[in-house]
Design an enzyme around this catalytic site. Structure first.
Site, mmCIF file in Angstrom:
data_model
loop_
_atom_site.group_PDB
_atom_site.id
_atom_site.type_symbol
_atom_site.label_atom_id
_atom_site.label_comp_id
_atom_site.label_asym_id
_atom_site.label_seq_id
_atom_site.Cartn_x
_atom_site.Cartn_y
_atom_site.Cartn_z
ATOM 1 N N ASN A 22 0.932 -1.080 -0.027
ATOM 2 C CA ASN A 22 0.001 -0.013 -0.031
ATOM 3 C C ASN A 22 0.946 1.489 -0.062
ATOM 4 O O ASN A 22 1.409 1.615 1.045
ATOM 5 C CB ASN A 22 -0.904 -0.217 1.266
ATOM 6 C CG ASN A 22 -1.671 1.057 1.250
ATOM 7 O OD1 ASN A 22 -2.035 1.909 0.242
ATOM 8 N ND2 ASN A 22 -2.736 1.158 2.283
ATOM 9 N N LYS A 34 3.479 0.622 2.865
ATOM 10 C CA LYS A 34 3.269 -0.450 3.678
ATOM 11 C C LYS A 34 3.326 -1.653 3.288
ATOM 12 O O LYS A 34 2.960 -1.828 1.911
ATOM 13 C CB LYS A 34 1.951 -0.217 4.438
ATOM 14 C CG LYS A 34 1.676 0.725 5.584
ATOM 15 C CD LYS A 34 0.355 0.512 5.975
ATOM 16 C CE LYS A 34 0.069 1.948 6.979
ATOM 17 N NZ LYS A 34 -1.470 2.299 6.756
ATOM 18 N N ARG A 93 -2.429 -1.913 -3.688
ATOM 19 C CA ARG A 93 -3.841 -1.393 -3.152
ATOM 20 C C ARG A 93 -4.076 0.115 -3.877
ATOM 21 O O ARG A 93 -3.364 0.781 -3.858
ATOM 22 C CB ARG A 93 -3.948 -1.032 -1.726
ATOM 23 C CG ARG A 93 -5.355 -0.550 -1.282
ATOM 24 C CD ARG A 93 -5.328 0.136 0.102
ATOM 25 N NE ARG A 93 -6.613 0.684 0.454
ATOM 26 C CZ ARG A 93 -6.625 1.466 1.552
ATOM 27 N NH1 ARG A 93 -5.702 2.139 2.334
ATOM 28 N NH2 ARG A 93 -7.930 1.889 1.714
ATOM 29 N N HIS A 153 -13.302 1.287 0.800
ATOM 30 C CA HIS A 153 -13.114 0.348 1.926
ATOM 31 C C HIS A 153 -13.705 -1.178 1.277
ATOM 32 O O HIS A 153 -14.156 -2.116 1.970
ATOM 33 C CB HIS A 153 -14.011 0.428 3.089
ATOM 34 C CG HIS A 153 -13.384 1.629 3.763
ATOM 35 N ND1 HIS A 153 -14.234 2.300 4.566
ATOM 36 C CD2 HIS A 153 -12.298 1.969 4.240
ATOM 37 C CE1 HIS A 153 -13.569 3.272 5.390
ATOM 38 N NE2 HIS A 153 -12.385 3.037 4.992
ATOM 39 N N GLY A 170 -11.622 6.480 9.136
ATOM 40 C CA GLY A 170 -12.650 6.501 7.869
ATOM 41 C C GLY A 170 -13.501 5.460 8.186
ATOM 42 O O GLY A 170 -13.322 4.497 8.634
ATOM 43 N N ARG A 223 -13.964 13.748 9.146
ATOM 44 C CA ARG A 223 -14.738 13.930 8.129
ATOM 45 C C ARG A 223 -16.281 13.911 8.539
ATOM 46 O O ARG A 223 -16.705 13.404 9.138
ATOM 47 C CB ARG A 223 -14.651 12.741 6.871
ATOM 48 C CG ARG A 223 -13.282 12.761 6.448
ATOM 49 C CD ARG A 223 -13.067 11.530 5.563
ATOM 50 N NE ARG A 223 -11.856 10.799 5.387
ATOM 51 C CZ ARG A 223 -11.609 9.826 5.118
ATOM 52 N NH1 ARG A 223 -12.615 8.878 4.715
ATOM 53 N NH2 ARG A 223 -10.390 8.797 5.375
ATOM 54 N N ARG A 273 -11.093 6.994 21.234
ATOM 55 C CA ARG A 273 -10.344 6.652 22.645
ATOM 56 C C ARG A 273 -10.551 8.241 23.144
ATOM 57 O O ARG A 273 -10.957 8.197 24.530
ATOM 58 C CB ARG A 273 -9.013 6.256 22.517
ATOM 59 C CG ARG A 273 -8.978 4.940 22.216
ATOM 60 C CD ARG A 273 -7.628 4.481 21.761
ATOM 61 N NE ARG A 273 -7.185 4.922 20.461
ATOM 62 C CZ ARG A 273 -6.232 4.344 19.779
ATOM 63 N NH1 ARG A 273 -5.585 3.513 20.064
ATOM 64 N NH2 ARG A 273 -5.935 4.952 18.512
ATOM 65 N N ASN A 295 -12.497 -2.409 18.148
ATOM 66 C CA ASN A 295 -12.003 -1.934 19.635
ATOM 67 C C ASN A 295 -13.064 -1.286 20.508
ATOM 68 O O ASN A 295 -12.897 -1.353 21.714
ATOM 69 C CB ASN A 295 -10.725 -1.300 19.577
ATOM 70 C CG ASN A 295 -9.580 -2.058 18.685
ATOM 71 O OD1 ASN A 295 -9.188 -3.087 19.270
ATOM 72 N ND2 ASN A 295 -9.253 -1.635 17.851
ATOM 73 N N GLU A 302 -7.261 -6.554 5.111
ATOM 74 C CA GLU A 302 -7.368 -6.060 3.542
ATOM 75 C C GLU A 302 -6.137 -6.579 2.953
ATOM 76 O O GLU A 302 -6.147 -6.842 1.675
ATOM 77 C CB GLU A 302 -7.243 -4.470 3.493
ATOM 78 C CG GLU A 302 -8.860 -3.898 4.033
ATOM 79 C CD GLU A 302 -8.816 -2.444 4.377
ATOM 80 O OE1 GLU A 302 -8.233 -2.483 5.651
ATOM 81 O OE2 GLU A 302 -9.413 -1.634 3.758
HETATM 82 P P1 AMP Z 1 -8.280 2.677 11.510
HETATM 83 O O1 AMP Z 1 -8.724 3.907 10.688
HETATM 84 O O2 AMP Z 1 -9.408 1.409 11.116
HETATM 85 O O3 AMP Z 1 -7.016 2.248 11.955
HETATM 86 O O4 AMP Z 1 -9.016 3.040 12.918
HETATM 87 C C1 AMP Z 1 -8.465 4.071 13.870
HETATM 88 C C2 AMP Z 1 -9.126 4.588 14.954
HETATM 89 O O5 AMP Z 1 -9.690 3.427 15.557
HETATM 90 C C3 AMP Z 1 -8.759 5.434 15.865
HETATM 91 O O6 AMP Z 1 -8.501 6.944 15.310
HETATM 92 C C4 AMP Z 1 -9.376 5.136 17.152
HETATM 93 O O7 AMP Z 1 -10.509 6.396 16.907
HETATM 94 C C5 AMP Z 1 -10.134 3.946 16.818
HETATM 95 N N1 AMP Z 1 -9.791 2.972 17.936
HETATM 96 C C6 AMP Z 1 -8.358 2.532 18.022
HETATM 97 N N2 AMP Z 1 -8.490 1.665 19.288
HETATM 98 C C7 AMP Z 1 -9.459 1.905 19.909
HETATM 99 C C8 AMP Z 1 -10.228 1.545 21.158
HETATM 100 N N3 AMP Z 1 -9.297 0.754 22.103
HETATM 101 N N4 AMP Z 1 -11.231 2.148 21.663
HETATM 102 C C9 AMP Z 1 -11.761 3.039 21.072
HETATM 103 N N5 AMP Z 1 -11.441 3.327 19.428
HETATM 104 C C10 AMP Z 1 -10.366 2.729 19.169
#
Ligand code: AMP
Length: 394
Positions: A7, A14, A88, A177, A207, A236, A280, A330, A379
């Site tokens: 990617n 990556k 990707r 996605h 996203g 966004r 978080r 999460n 992915e």
């Molecule tokens: P991604 O774009 O799929 O990598 O998701 C990243 C986002 O996942 C972060 O900006 C957080 O908002 C969310 N995230 C990751 N770990 C946690 C957690 N333990 N609890 C709540 N949100 C989380």
């Protein structure tokens, strides 16, 4: 046989190396700050994470270093063991409905679509060209984030604006996605033991998008012409009255570029909370009594619920709801709030089962009318699997 899944961003690369067909991960990592000062890379190998400072003037150098790492660590003894490299690609427009071999003609089309993904498509092309230079004998493939959504009907993908915009400028919904929605829906079908399913997949990360899937095919999805449609995301805005944009431009004197920046980078959870784009931080803010974090979370959850409800009706029922990506995998809180608001559909959260992060798990009770699952997305594996099948086809 070894397949690399890559990617490429404008200054990053990556990668994950898979042994296929066993799907074992041999190596993974990321090159960062390519073409900038202080560049470095990190690799994960045999359960160890190593960081190395290294000058990375361009993506070609990054690929060369990757090959050195593969040989030095005895993952390959000859370059020819790497049979395929899957790239990707964010935007495949209406041209691509499946993974393709990266021929010159295909690369030209990806370039043509750059105006719809100005940050991503040109970077991916740089990655493909660098990989071809360094590994000329490997089959290079392109895996599109939009391809899975090409099964949408016209009535789902059209916007109610002058029809000529569609014809002249390709203005329509393409989604995003797709590789993730495809991966988790296939995994869900494996768990359910059948293909004739109606699924609602929620990829909720920084996203975020939701997809309505019937018999393995996308019926509708929440992202649009670009990845700023549908759900409220980290930064966004997602769906809103289009006139907000022109009205705010008149009021603030912002240019289209400046407005685009605000809608993509300063809106969503960040815009409402004024604190962060990270769930978080929003959850911490709520615990500390921050009212704007609470408002942001309530709006965020409401939008997810609205899309699930809409797709439930569109599909005429639903066999499973799936949560994936950073928040979906999460956030115990977001999953619970979403599912509790869907109680009218007979959905019952299993609070104990929901108290997990990042693992595959059913999170509803056995008497819930619709089961909900966490399925961690992958992915990279999906890209490797598609590339592997094209390699096998010769
Ligand atoms: P991604 O774009 O799929 O990598 O998701 C990243 C986002 O996942 C972060 O900006 C957080 O908002 C969310 N995230 C990751 N770990 C946690 C957690 N333990 N609890 C709540 N949100 C989380």
């Amino acid at each position: 046989m070894i397949i690399l899944s890559v990617n490429a961003g404008s200054s990053s690369l990556k990668f994950t190396g898979f042994e296929m067909p066993s799907e074992d991960i041999l190596i993974s990592g990321v090159f960062e700050r390519i073409g900038i000062d202080n560049s470095f890379y990190t690799i994960k190998l045999n359960g160890e994470k190593i960081r190395k400072e290294k000058s990375l003037p361009d993506h070609k150098v990054a690929f060369q270093i990757l090959i050195d790492e593969l040989t030095n660590n005895k993952i390959v003894s000859s370059l020819d063991e790497i049979k395929g490299i899957g790239h990707r690609i964010v935007q495949g427009g209406a041209y691509f409905n499946k993974t393709e071999i990266a021929t010159d003609e295909v690369i030209e089309k990806i370039e043509e679509l750059s105006s719809l993904a100005p940050l991503h498509n040109p970077a991916a092309i740089i990655g493909i060209k660098a990989a071809k230079d360094v590994m000329p004998n490997a089959l290079q493939t392109v895996v599109f984030d939009t391809a899975f959504h090409q099964t949408m009907k016209e009535e789902e993908f059209m916007y109610a604006v002058p029809y000529t915009w569609y014809k002249e400028f390709g203005i329509r919904k393409y989604g995003a996605h797709g590789t993730s929605h495809k991966y988790v829906s296939q995994r869900m079908n494996e768990i359910l033991g059948r293909m004739d399913t109606k699924l609602i997949t929620c990829h909720i990360g920084n996203g975020a998008s939701i997809c309505a899937i019937e018999n393995g095919k996308c019926v509708d999805t929440s992202m649009g012409l670009t990845p700023n449609a549908g759900l409220i995301m980290g930064s966004r805005c997602g769906d809103m009255d289009a006139t907000v944009v022109t009205y705010a431009m008149e009021k603030t004197g912002m240019s289209p570029k400046e407005m685009n920046d605000v809608l993509n980078k300063q809106s969503g959870l960040l815009g409402i909370s004024g604190i962060s784009n990270d769930s978080r931080d929003i959850e911490d803010g709520i615990k500390n009594g921050n009212e704007r974090c609470l408002l942001a979370q309530n709006m965020y959850v409401k939008r997810i619920v609205e899309y699930i409800a809409k797709y439930y009706v569109l599909l005429g029922g639903c066999d499973a709801i799936i949560f994936t990506a950073g928040v979906g995998e999460n956030s115990v809180m977001t999953r619970k709030q979403v599912l509790d608001k869907l109680a009218i559909l007979g959905i019952k959260v299993d609070n104990e089962a929901n108290e997990v992060r990042g693992i595959e798990q059913k999170i509803t009770t056995d008497d819930s009318k619709i089961p909900a699952y966490i399925i961690p997305t992958n992915e990279e594996l999906m890209i490797a699997k598609d590339t592997y099948s094209l390699v096998l086809q010769g």
